[in-house]
Design a protein around this motif. Sequence first.
Motif, PDB file in Angstrom:
ATOM      1  N   VAL A  61      -2.530   3.612  -3.760  1.00  0.00           N
ATOM      2  CA  VAL A  61      -3.050   2.345  -4.268  1.00  0.00           C
ATOM      3  C   VAL A  61      -2.710   1.191  -3.335  1.00  0.00           C
ATOM      4  O   VAL A  61      -1.731   1.225  -2.596  1.00  0.00           O
ATOM      5  CB  VAL A  61      -2.504   2.031  -5.685  1.00  0.00           C
ATOM      6  N   LEU A  62      -3.552   0.187  -3.398  1.00  0.00           N
ATOM      7  CA  LEU A  62      -3.326  -1.095  -2.741  1.00  0.00           C
ATOM      8  C   LEU A  62      -3.056  -2.091  -3.856  1.00  0.00           C
ATOM      9  O   LEU A  62      -3.852  -2.204  -4.789  1.00  0.00           O
ATOM     10  CB  LEU A  62      -4.558  -1.513  -1.939  1.00  0.00           C
ATOM     11  N   CYS A  63      -1.906  -2.764  -3.796  1.00  0.00           N
ATOM     12  CA  CYS A  63      -1.505  -3.715  -4.842  1.00  0.00           C
ATOM     13  C   CYS A  63      -1.229  -5.070  -4.216  1.00  0.00           C
ATOM     14  O   CYS A  63      -0.524  -5.159  -3.211  1.00  0.00           O
ATOM     15  CB  CYS A  63      -0.237  -3.242  -5.549  1.00  0.00           C
TER      16      CYS A  63
ATOM     17  N   PHE B   8       4.713   0.756 -13.227  1.00  0.00           N
ATOM     18  CA  PHE B   8       4.772   1.946 -12.380  1.00  0.00           C
ATOM     19  C   PHE B   8       5.629   1.643 -11.155  1.00  0.00           C
ATOM     20  O   PHE B   8       5.931   0.489 -10.860  1.00  0.00           O
ATOM     21  CB  PHE B   8       3.368   2.414 -11.972  1.00  0.00           C
ATOM     22  N   SER B   9       6.023   2.694 -10.474  1.00  0.00           N
ATOM     23  CA  SER B   9       6.814   2.567  -9.254  1.00  0.00           C
ATOM     24  C   SER B   9       5.932   2.966  -8.075  1.00  0.00           C
ATOM     25  O   SER B   9       5.138   3.901  -8.168  1.00  0.00           O
ATOM     26  CB  SER B   9       8.043   3.480  -9.336  1.00  0.00           C
ATOM     27  N   LEU B  10       6.079   2.250  -6.971  1.00  0.00           N
ATOM     28  CA  LEU B  10       5.263   2.474  -5.783  1.00  0.00           C
ATOM     29  C   LEU B  10       6.163   2.785  -4.596  1.00  0.00           C
ATOM     30  O   LEU B  10       7.066   2.002  -4.274  1.00  0.00           O
ATOM     31  CB  LEU B  10       4.429   1.213  -5.502  1.00  0.00           C
TER      32      LEU B  10
ATOM     33  N   TRP C 147       0.867  -1.158   0.000  1.00  0.00           N
ATOM     34  CA  TRP C 147       0.000   0.000   0.000  1.00  0.00           C
ATOM     35  C   TRP C 147       0.907   1.211   0.000  1.00  0.00           C
ATOM     36  O   TRP C 147       1.787   1.338   0.835  1.00  0.00           O
ATOM     37  CB  TRP C 147      -0.864  -0.016   1.239  1.00  0.00           C
ATOM     38  N   GLY C 148       0.721   2.092  -0.983  1.00  0.00           N
ATOM     39  CA  GLY C 148       1.562   3.276  -1.050  1.00  0.00           C
ATOM     40  C   GLY C 148       1.103   4.212  -2.153  1.00  0.00           C
ATOM     41  O   GLY C 148      -0.030   4.139  -2.616  1.00  0.00           O
TER      42      GLY C 148
ATOM     43  N   VAL D 271      -7.411   1.733  -6.271  1.00  0.00           N
ATOM     44  CA  VAL D 271      -7.066   3.106  -5.913  1.00  0.00           C
ATOM     45  C   VAL D 271      -7.821   3.453  -4.643  1.00  0.00           C
ATOM     46  O   VAL D 271      -9.033   3.246  -4.543  1.00  0.00           O
ATOM     47  CB  VAL D 271      -7.441   4.088  -7.058  1.00  0.00           C
ATOM     48  N   MET D 272      -7.094   3.949  -3.655  1.00  0.00           N
ATOM     49  CA  MET D 272      -7.675   4.297  -2.357  1.00  0.00           C
ATOM     50  C   MET D 272      -7.992   5.798  -2.360  1.00  0.00           C
ATOM     51  O   MET D 272      -7.138   6.600  -2.691  1.00  0.00           O
ATOM     52  CB  MET D 272      -6.696   3.970  -1.232  1.00  0.00           C
TER      53      MET D 272
END
Length: 108
Positions: free
Chosen positions: A76-78, A35-37, A13-14, A106-107
């Motif tokens: 986002v939560l992945c 994408f980068s988190l 989550w980030g 998407v949060m």
Amino acid sequence: MTPIVKGTTAVFWGRVSGKDATYKELGNNRRVANFSLQYDSLPGEDGGRRKGVYINCSAWGEVADFAQNLERGDTVLCAGYLVKDDYRSHKENTDIYQLTCDFISVMH
């Protein structure tokens, strides 16, 4: 937030960082989004600015279709599985992993 990892399955989550997600159509109806988190931050050296902790993420197929709309700063939560990036691990002389996402939310 600290990721949840069990074996190669992981939940992060980030915030989407660096730039918006990129999306490619590879032929044979294969699609990928990358994408980068940023999922955490560490204290800076000598009390300086905090340093981000990141993981590179990829999504395929229908999940990529959703991920292509992710923008820098989205929270986002992945969930998915971790894959070791052998090329970058060897090049940088450390273990580097990538998250292949099976689920993205998407949060708000």
